[in-house]
Design an enzyme around this catalytic site. Structure first.
Site, PDB file in Angstrom:
ATOM      1  N   GLN A  35      20.784  -9.689  10.770  1.00  0.00           N
ATOM      2  CA  GLN A  35      20.811 -11.068  11.261  1.00  0.00           C
ATOM      3  C   GLN A  35      20.218 -11.177  12.663  1.00  0.00           C
ATOM      4  O   GLN A  35      20.717 -11.911  13.512  1.00  0.00           O
ATOM      5  CB  GLN A  35      22.249 -11.588  11.252  1.00  0.00           C
ATOM      6  CG  GLN A  35      22.847 -11.622   9.860  1.00  0.00           C
ATOM      7  CD  GLN A  35      24.301 -12.077   9.865  1.00  0.00           C
ATOM      8  OE1 GLN A  35      24.800 -12.599  10.855  1.00  0.00           O
ATOM      9  NE2 GLN A  35      24.969 -11.885   8.753  1.00  0.00           N
ATOM     10  N   CYS A  36      19.147 -10.468  12.882  1.00  0.00           N
ATOM     11  CA  CYS A  36      18.510 -10.376  14.196  1.00  0.00           C
ATOM     12  C   CYS A  36      17.154 -11.071  14.156  1.00  0.00           C
ATOM     13  O   CYS A  36      16.519 -11.161  13.099  1.00  0.00           O
ATOM     14  CB  CYS A  36      18.346  -8.891  14.545  1.00  0.00           C
ATOM     15  SG  CYS A  36      17.470  -8.533  16.068  1.00  0.00           S
ATOM     16  N   GLY A  37      16.687 -11.515  15.285  1.00  0.00           N
ATOM     17  CA  GLY A  37      15.357 -12.083  15.360  1.00  0.00           C
ATOM     18  C   GLY A  37      14.266 -11.085  14.978  1.00  0.00           C
ATOM     19  O   GLY A  37      13.174 -11.469  14.571  1.00  0.00           O
TER      20      GLY A  37
END
Length: 159
Positions: A35-37
């Site tokens: 769930q990271c950029g």
């Protein structure tokens, strides 16, 4: 410990995996998160792995929830996400800490061998990458902003 092959880690299914099993390969060790950029980098990592594994290259993904709680799921959820969203088939391992008192021994070794900017050992964020040569030695550390495409030439030089 002299090199990466001296470590044993836990794979995504809970089994012990000696990194000696990867001896003789060029490796890219990455702390990953779903769930990271930077999560779209999974696509590039998988592409590198698919293109170069026949020449003795592997990506080793280590999920970590230490940065913005961006890897909250279980190992089963992480594996399902990686396979369904990015068709990942490179080796994934159990969730670990990369910083602090509970940092995995492998990551203590990687950070000592190849510190970051200004000599700091701390991992700054998800998708920090360590390039390992065929002898198990840490060659280079890449910031999370370095995309798999950016580092392809460095990998090719070691193959």
């Amino acid at each position: 410990m002299a090199n990466l092959y001296d470590f044993t880690v836990t794979d995504i299914h809970g089994a012990q995996k000696p990194l000696k099993d990867f001896e003789g390969q060029v490796l890219l060790v990455v702390n990953v998160a779903s769930q990271c950029g930077f999560t779209p980098q999974y696509e590039g990592l998988q592409s590198l792995y698919a293109r170069l594994r026949g020449r003795g290259f592997a990506v080793l993904g280590f999920p970590c929830n230490q940065f913005g709680s961006q890897e909250p799921g279980s190992e089963a959820e992480i594996e399902t996400f990686c396979q369904s969203k990015f068709n990942v088939d490179f080796p994934l391992f159990a969730k670990i800490d990369v910083n602090g008192g509970n940092a995995a021994p492998l990551y203590r070794f990687l950070k000592k061998e190849e510190p970051g900017i200004l000599g700091t050992e701390a991992i700054k964020w998800n998708f920090t990458k360590f390039l390992i040569d065929r002898n198990g030695q840490v060659v280079k550390r890449f910031a999370p902003t370095a995309t798999p495409a950016d580092i392809g030439a460095d990998i090719e030089r070691l193959l």
